[in-house]
Design an enzyme around this catalytic site. Structure first.
Site, PDB file in Angstrom:
ATOM      1  N   LYS A   1       0.829  -1.142   0.036  1.00  0.00           N
ATOM      2  CA  LYS A   1       0.039  -0.027  -0.039  1.00  0.00           C
ATOM      3  C   LYS A   1       0.838   1.385  -0.069  1.00  0.00           C
ATOM      4  O   LYS A   1       0.468   2.481  -0.666  1.00  0.00           O
ATOM      5  CB  LYS A   1      -0.935  -0.043   1.187  1.00  0.00           C
ATOM      6  CG  LYS A   1      -1.718  -1.142   1.524  1.00  0.00           C
ATOM      7  CD  LYS A   1      -2.723  -1.263   0.606  1.00  0.00           C
ATOM      8  CE  LYS A   1      -4.054  -2.146   1.009  1.00  0.00           C
ATOM      9  NZ  LYS A   1      -3.851  -3.510   1.021  1.00  0.00           N
TER      10      LYS A   1
HETATM   11  C1  PLP Z   1      -4.469  -4.647   0.754  1.00  0.00           C
HETATM   12  C2  PLP Z   1      -3.786  -6.007   0.701  1.00  0.00           C
HETATM   13  C3  PLP Z   1      -4.164  -6.921  -0.283  1.00  0.00           C
HETATM   14  C4  PLP Z   1      -5.359  -6.989  -1.068  1.00  0.00           C
HETATM   15  O1  PLP Z   1      -5.223  -5.759  -2.232  1.00  0.00           O
HETATM   16  P1  PLP Z   1      -6.712  -5.255  -3.007  1.00  0.00           P
HETATM   17  O2  PLP Z   1      -6.079  -4.399  -3.868  1.00  0.00           O
HETATM   18  O3  PLP Z   1      -7.355  -4.691  -1.970  1.00  0.00           O
HETATM   19  O4  PLP Z   1      -7.285  -6.436  -3.696  1.00  0.00           O
HETATM   20  C5  PLP Z   1      -3.578  -8.068   0.074  1.00  0.00           C
HETATM   21  N1  PLP Z   1      -2.350  -8.252   0.645  1.00  0.00           N
HETATM   22  C6  PLP Z   1      -2.174  -7.341   1.442  1.00  0.00           C
HETATM   23  C7  PLP Z   1      -0.840  -7.546   2.422  1.00  0.00           C
HETATM   24  C8  PLP Z   1      -2.770  -6.105   1.743  1.00  0.00           C
HETATM   25  O5  PLP Z   1      -2.429  -5.287   2.425  1.00  0.00           O
END
Ligand code: PLP
Length: 463
Positions: free
Chosen positions: A110
């Site tokens: 993120k």
């Molecule tokens: C947010 C997240 C996901 C999922 O990603 P999306 O874009 O919501 O599909 C997968 N793994 C981790 C560690 C995350 O923080």
């Protein structure tokens, strides 16, 4: 570049408003009006993360930020990463690679998008001498990445809703130990979907229409845009010697990351074979890609909490493509979905789009088994989300040996040490920065899953 909503493609707005608003007033999601795909020609000389990021982002931003300013925003966004390559690739087998996306300040992928979004917010707010309130829901990792990106910014107050007891202790502490007066953490006695529902409702509430609210959830186009970068970067690195069609396995919850991969393939013409959707036992997307039915069920808590999601917000963007950009049709289908909690696509509707995906649902037992196997075989500790994607890659490769697969490593294992402990009998080493996180004082509000309570709390504390 002009943007339009998935629910009304007759109105247009620019990148600045798209990035500050997040969600369109009609409830839809923003997308570029035209993709300018002919602009995407990547020279093999430019195989570094920042140059590729600049080429992609510059196309989507358009003229409202000068090249010099944009280069500086991108540079600033990635200086805090602990790897020079930002998103380094590790080769595990001839046909299997691991793309590490967790070298940012809060140890999950993120950061790649939210560091950029934070700096873009700052750029626009300073330029216009303006202030905003960021409201976001988190299943665990978005919250800390967003707080890290905007903490101590005097032009921003930030409110993050997380589901109480449904994020890991480490994830919660990453948010609640941030000491900054512009940060408001709210624990909701409910699920992530409840948190997301409250946030969406707040954005569409007449009483709050005039308030300066901004969204940092993956419904914000800017996040999707930033995530396209590492798909292109990975394809270019792997294909430096010989050209291969590559598939990416993506641990998926809200469908933002996987959708960015789909855009790299379908709009930026990257040499990508399939986007492999790897879900945990919350398998609404897996069921959709197998049956054409998108049907909500109850959220189950698993050892991959960042994917404990039923309603995948970004699905609407794919639906827009599947419906041949017919926004009236999307509006109708989504309104219907809101009341019936299900929608379905007729077999063979836009088969080419649906064929870009292959999906798997991985249960918790298998997730732990994969963490153990990978540790024994490669001496690498995967976080459980990454393990879900890795398990999907293995299933895919079993049937498609000649293909090349990249598994996305979406988080550092230290964020989910209990699951790792269960799998291999020991905890991963905490990165230095977080050594004392379990001793710091926490600060957060706990509220019932009640829209009015949350709304009142937020309105009392906004800028
Ligand atoms: C947010 C997240 C996901 C999922 O990603 P999306 O874009 O919501 O599909 C997968 N793994 C981790 C560690 C995350 O923080």
């Amino acid at each position: 570049m002009k943007y339009t909503s998935t629910r009304n493609n007759k109105a247009f707005i620019d990148f600045e408003s798209v990035s500050l608003k997040g969600l369109a007033a009609d409830g839809g999601l923003y997308l570029p009006k035209d993709w300018n795909t002919e602009n995407f020609k990547f020279s093999k000389k430019e195989v570094d993360f920042e140059s590729i990021a600049f080429a992609i982002i510059n196309n989507f931003v358009g003229d409202i930020i000068s090249n010099t300013d944009l280069r500086e925003i991108i540079r600033k966004s990635y200086t805090g990463f602990s790897s020079k390559k930002i998103t380094p690739l590790k080769q595990l087998e001839d046909n299997h690679w691991l793309l590490e996306l967790f070298h940012g300040p809060t140890l999950a992928f993120k950061d790649i998008a939210l560091q950029l979004l934070g700096n873009l917010f700052n750029f626009f707010l300073e330029k216009n001498n303006n202030q905003i309130n960021i409201i976001g829901a988190t299943s665990g990792d978005t919250g800390s990445a967003a707080l890290e990106a905007v903490k101590n910014n005097q032009n921003i107050n930030i409110f993050i809703l997380h589901p109480v007891n449904r994020v890991s202790d480490f994830q919660r502490r990453q948010m609640t130990t941030v000491k900054s007066s512009n940060v408001f953490n709210i624990g909701i006695k409910g699920t992530f979907d409840d948190c997301q529902y409250i946030v969406k409702k707040l954005f569409n509430d007449i009483d709050t229409k005039e308030k300066k609210f901004a969204s940092i959830n993956s419904i914000n186009w800017t996040r999707i845009m930033a995530q396209i970068t590492y798909y292109i970067y990975a394809v270019m690195q792997i294909n430096l010697c010989e050209s291969k069609k590559i598939s990416f396995s993506v641990p998926t919850g809200n469908f933002g990351d996987a959708y960015a991969g789909y855009l790299a393939k379908s709009k930026l013409n990257a040499s990508i074979e399939k986007i492999i959707i790897a879900t945990n036992e919350n398998d609404i997307l897996d069921r959709f890609f197998k049956s054409g039915k998108y049907c909500k069920s109850n959220v189950k808590s698993t050892n991959t909490p960042s994917m404990d999601i039923q309603v995948a917000s970004n699905f609407e963007r794919l639906l827009y493509d599947i419906m041949n950009e017919d926004s009236k049709q999307v509006l109708k289908i989504m309104k219907n979905f809101e009341s019936k909690n299900s929608l379905s696509i007729k077999k063979n509707t836009n088969k080419k789009i649906l064929d870009s995906f292959k999906s798997f649902s991985i249960n918790q037992k298998r997730t732990l088994e994969v963490i153990r196997n990978v540790y024994e075989k490669y001496n690498i500790i995967l976080d459980p989300h990454t393990a879900v994607g890795f398990a999907a890659s293995l299933e895919y490769l079993e049937k498609n040996e000649e293909h090349t697969v990249v598994s996305l490593a979406t988080a550092h294992p230290a964020k989910f040490s209990n699951a790792v402990l269960k799998a291999i009998g020991k905890k991963p080493i905490l990165p230095k920065k977080y050594k004392n996180i379990f001793e710091l004082e926490e600060r957060y509000e706990v509220l019932d899953n009640n829209y009015k309570l949350v709304k009142d709390f937020i309105l009392k504390n906004i800028l």
